[in-house]
Enzyme design. Sequence first.
Site, mmCIF file in Angstrom:
data_model
loop_
_atom_site.group_PDB
_atom_site.id
_atom_site.type_symbol
_atom_site.label_atom_id
_atom_site.label_comp_id
_atom_site.label_asym_id
_atom_site.label_seq_id
_atom_site.Cartn_x
_atom_site.Cartn_y
_atom_site.Cartn_z
ATOM 1 N N ARG A 179 -28.819 -3.548 14.332
ATOM 2 C CA ARG A 179 -29.027 -2.107 14.249
ATOM 3 C C ARG A 179 -27.694 -1.365 14.049
ATOM 4 O O ARG A 179 -27.590 -0.372 13.347
ATOM 5 C CB ARG A 179 -29.693 -1.621 15.545
ATOM 6 C CG ARG A 179 -29.507 -0.150 15.939
ATOM 7 C CD ARG A 179 -30.127 0.756 14.901
ATOM 8 N NE ARG A 179 -29.876 2.162 15.102
ATOM 9 C CZ ARG A 179 -30.794 3.038 15.444
ATOM 10 N NH1 ARG A 179 -32.003 2.648 15.689
ATOM 11 N NH2 ARG A 179 -30.499 4.315 15.535
ATOM 12 N N TYR A 182 -24.947 -0.175 10.574
ATOM 13 C CA TYR A 182 -24.783 1.141 9.924
ATOM 14 C C TYR A 182 -23.718 1.979 10.644
ATOM 15 O O TYR A 182 -22.773 2.485 10.027
ATOM 16 C CB TYR A 182 -26.143 1.825 9.931
ATOM 17 C CG TYR A 182 -26.200 3.301 9.632
ATOM 18 C CD1 TYR A 182 -26.103 3.786 8.325
ATOM 19 C CD2 TYR A 182 -26.397 4.236 10.658
ATOM 20 C CE1 TYR A 182 -26.208 5.150 8.060
ATOM 21 C CE2 TYR A 182 -26.508 5.588 10.399
ATOM 22 C CZ TYR A 182 -26.403 6.041 9.096
ATOM 23 O OH TYR A 182 -26.518 7.391 8.837
ATOM 24 N N LYS A 186 -20.115 3.181 9.187
ATOM 25 C CA LYS A 186 -19.791 4.621 9.135
ATOM 26 C C LYS A 186 -18.526 4.906 9.945
ATOM 27 O O LYS A 186 -17.701 5.721 9.561
ATOM 28 C CB LYS A 186 -20.947 5.457 9.692
ATOM 29 C CG LYS A 186 -22.175 5.562 8.777
ATOM 30 C CD LYS A 186 -21.995 6.578 7.659
ATOM 31 C CE LYS A 186 -23.312 7.085 7.117
ATOM 32 N NZ LYS A 186 -23.198 7.729 5.800
HETATM 33 N N1 NAD Z 1 -30.739 13.295 7.466
HETATM 34 C C1 NAD Z 1 -30.079 13.122 8.588
HETATM 35 O O1 NAD Z 1 -30.487 13.600 9.640
HETATM 36 C C2 NAD Z 1 -28.800 12.349 8.636
HETATM 37 C C3 NAD Z 1 -28.330 11.984 9.901
HETATM 38 C C4 NAD Z 1 -27.144 11.281 9.973
HETATM 39 C C5 NAD Z 1 -26.426 10.993 8.844
HETATM 40 N N2 NAD Z 1 -26.896 11.361 7.626
HETATM 41 C C6 NAD Z 1 -26.087 11.012 6.458
HETATM 42 O O2 NAD Z 1 -26.200 12.027 5.470
HETATM 43 C C7 NAD Z 1 -26.202 11.432 4.171
HETATM 44 C C8 NAD Z 1 -27.432 11.884 3.390
HETATM 45 O O3 NAD Z 1 -28.593 11.587 4.120
HETATM 46 P P1 NAD Z 1 -30.069 11.928 3.611
HETATM 47 O O4 NAD Z 1 -30.871 12.135 4.833
HETATM 48 O O5 NAD Z 1 -30.017 12.962 2.565
HETATM 49 O O6 NAD Z 1 -30.469 10.523 2.977
HETATM 50 P P2 NAD Z 1 -31.219 10.185 1.594
HETATM 51 O O7 NAD Z 1 -31.518 8.737 1.624
HETATM 52 O O8 NAD Z 1 -32.351 11.122 1.406
HETATM 53 O O9 NAD Z 1 -30.118 10.503 0.495
HETATM 54 C C9 NAD Z 1 -29.125 9.590 0.088
HETATM 55 C C10 NAD Z 1 -29.074 9.616 -1.421
HETATM 56 O O10 NAD Z 1 -27.993 8.775 -1.847
HETATM 57 C C11 NAD Z 1 -28.422 8.086 -3.008
HETATM 58 N N3 NAD Z 1 -27.635 6.861 -3.145
HETATM 59 C C12 NAD Z 1 -27.574 5.833 -2.266
HETATM 60 N N4 NAD Z 1 -26.776 4.857 -2.749
HETATM 61 C C13 NAD Z 1 -26.322 5.290 -3.949
HETATM 62 C C14 NAD Z 1 -25.485 4.715 -4.927
HETATM 63 N N5 NAD Z 1 -24.958 3.493 -4.770
HETATM 64 N N6 NAD Z 1 -25.209 5.417 -6.044
HETATM 65 C C15 NAD Z 1 -25.764 6.646 -6.230
HETATM 66 N N7 NAD Z 1 -26.592 7.245 -5.327
HETATM 67 C C16 NAD Z 1 -26.868 6.560 -4.208
HETATM 68 C C17 NAD Z 1 -29.893 7.785 -2.754
HETATM 69 O O11 NAD Z 1 -30.576 7.506 -3.974
HETATM 70 C C18 NAD Z 1 -30.352 9.064 -2.082
HETATM 71 O O12 NAD Z 1 -30.876 9.978 -3.011
HETATM 72 C C19 NAD Z 1 -26.114 9.926 4.396
HETATM 73 O O13 NAD Z 1 -24.778 9.534 4.263
HETATM 74 C C20 NAD Z 1 -26.558 9.728 5.819
HETATM 75 O O14 NAD Z 1 -25.982 8.588 6.412
HETATM 76 C C21 NAD Z 1 -28.081 12.011 7.497
HETATM 77 O O1 LIG Z 2 -42.862 5.769 13.877
HETATM 78 C C1 LIG Z 2 -41.820 5.860 14.577
HETATM 79 C C2 LIG Z 2 -40.525 5.938 14.033
HETATM 80 C C3 LIG Z 2 -39.422 6.047 14.863
HETATM 81 N N1 LIG Z 2 -39.580 6.063 16.206
HETATM 82 C C4 LIG Z 2 -38.405 6.223 17.099
HETATM 83 O O2 LIG Z 2 -37.912 7.537 16.897
HETATM 84 C C5 LIG Z 2 -36.494 7.600 17.122
HETATM 85 C C6 LIG Z 2 -35.827 8.278 15.937
HETATM 86 O O3 LIG Z 2 -35.990 7.495 14.791
HETATM 87 P P1 LIG Z 2 -35.374 7.870 13.340
HETATM 88 O O4 LIG Z 2 -35.375 9.309 13.107
HETATM 89 O O5 LIG Z 2 -36.114 7.060 12.358
HETATM 90 O O6 LIG Z 2 -33.893 7.346 13.407
HETATM 91 P P2 LIG Z 2 -32.684 7.491 14.429
HETATM 92 O O7 LIG Z 2 -32.643 8.835 15.033
HETATM 93 O O8 LIG Z 2 -32.766 6.378 15.413
HETATM 94 O O9 LIG Z 2 -31.466 7.217 13.451
HETATM 95 C C7 LIG Z 2 -31.111 8.139 12.447
HETATM 96 O O10 LIG Z 2 -30.279 9.121 13.050
HETATM 97 C C8 LIG Z 2 -29.406 9.628 12.122
HETATM 98 C C9 LIG Z 2 -29.345 8.644 10.957
HETATM 99 O O11 LIG Z 2 -27.979 8.265 10.845
HETATM 100 C C10 LIG Z 2 -29.689 9.140 9.600
HETATM 101 O O12 LIG Z 2 -30.859 9.855 9.610
HETATM 102 C C11 LIG Z 2 -30.319 7.551 11.325
HETATM 103 O O13 LIG Z 2 -29.640 6.399 11.662
HETATM 104 C C12 LIG Z 2 -36.075 6.166 17.397
HETATM 105 O O14 LIG Z 2 -36.005 6.000 18.787
HETATM 106 C C13 LIG Z 2 -37.210 5.327 16.845
HETATM 107 O O15 LIG Z 2 -37.321 4.099 17.519
HETATM 108 C C14 LIG Z 2 -40.865 5.986 16.754
HETATM 109 O O16 LIG Z 2 -41.041 5.998 17.996
HETATM 110 N N2 LIG Z 2 -41.949 5.891 15.913
#
Ligand code: NAD
Ligand SMILES: O=c1ccn([C@@H]2O[C@H](COP(=O)(O)OP(=O)(O)O[C@H]3OC[C@](O)(CO)[C@H]3O)[C@@H](O)[C@H]2O)c(=O)[nH]1
Length: 386
Positions: A179, A182, A186
Amino acid sequence: MATRMDLDGRPIKPMTICMIGAGGFIGSHLCEKLMAETPHKVLALDVYSDKIKHLLEPDSRSWAGRIVFHRLNIKHDSRLEGLIKMADLTINLAAICTPADYNTRPLDTIYSNFIDALPVVKYCSENNKRLIHFSTCEVYGKTIGSFLPKDSPLRKDPAYYVLKEDTSPCIFGSIEKQRWSYACAKQLIERLIYAEGAENGLDFTIVRPFNWIGPRMDFIPGIDGPSEGVPRVLACLSNNLLRREPLKLVDGGESQRTFVYIMDAIEAVLLMIENPDRANGHIFNVGNPNNEVTVRQLAEMMTKVYAKVSGEPSLESPTIDVSSKEFYGEGYDDSDKRIPDMTIINRQLGWNPKTTLWDLLESTLTYQHRTYAEAIKKSMVKPIAS
Ligand SMILES: NC(=O)c1ccc[n+]([C@@H]2O[C@H](COP(=O)([O-])OP(=O)(O)OC[C@H]3O[C@@H](n4cnc5c(N)ncnc54)[C@H](O)[C@@H]3O)[C@@H](O)[C@H]2O)c1
Ligand SMILES: O=c1ccn([C@@H]2O[C@H](COP(=O)(O)OP(=O)(O)O[C@H]3OC[C@](O)(CO)[C@H]3O)[C@@H](O)[C@H]2O)c(=O)[nH]1
């Protein structure tokens, strides 16, 4: 469009932004905001464009020509450096960032979040270009409090759980708990960017999003993504609601999260883009500490909100428990609690989230219902045997 002013009252010059991962959830909202409210140009890079196709259609919209899509994979495309050179600022969002992948595709996860990001950092540093890099709240891993005895009063002390950019440690599980592949990738790219800043003068900002949610997040399995795919929790639980099946709670749904509305979070990113003097050299938590729930509470609230927006009654047994091994497979582990400290983003950019969890779920689930309910109904009608 009136001239935009920065937080120090200076006019903001229009800029060109190279946005990598522009076709994803966050990228699509950021592109929309930049087109609707600013004069900036966007070079939008991604392998997919479905979520921004409404911005790319050649119509009479006032932003026509200010956003250009480049379909490319940053793993292997020689156009990348040229596009970074053409821009004033690069924003890197590209990543594999769904937990179901971290333990089942750890190599892809590590390559995507560390190796593939390296050339982006290098090209920005070598060409003196500013970089806003998207990291994650997962770099904090588990809280210090989670290692205390269950009945310890210190568990209630914020010093043991609130996550601060400049003082909290990064606490991951053992190596077989894949797990953390990632979070670890990062963390290492954050350290590399920080070192480029310290040794070579790279102008950088690192964003640590805390569970941003809203419309267009991930996919609904079997509708606009693979049937066996496991998206992040908002889409998983939306999928259950749309199909009228119990919402699955992993390991009892006891983990805690703070959820922030994507529209609020995008405001914070725009402040970073337009206030480089206040954002450069900083790492920012971006989340909503007031929207904390356990996943079980999230599921219960989503069930109520969905009944309201869809007009359909809730199920009698709305949730079902499932083990993490069954749901995610071997090597899964979890963050126990994620409350962002907001001191730095408040001080530097004066940003605060506004939207309550109920309100953001209401607008998001209205979108989910409007976008997917019909398609799900059609997909669930069984073909009549001949
Ligand atoms: N959404 C959240 O709450 C959240 C939380 C923590 C971190 N992040 C970070 O924010 C960023 C964006 O997240 P998101 O939620 O929009 O995810 P997302 O998966 O919707 O968007 C990521 C995009 O990157 C593109 N991508 C991936 N690999 C690529 C490559 N090799 N070349 C070109 N494009 C590529 C994918 O096609 C996708 O459209 C990520 O770095 C993620 O780790 C998001
Ligand atoms: O059907 C489901 C799916 C998930 N869970 C539980 O919910 C918690 C949150 O899950 P999720 O939003 O999928 O992911 P995380 O918060 O754990 O991780 C994300 O946080 C930020 C990011 O970096 C990018 O978005 C990503 O790693 C978790 O506890 C699951 O187990 C559930 O109960 N049922």
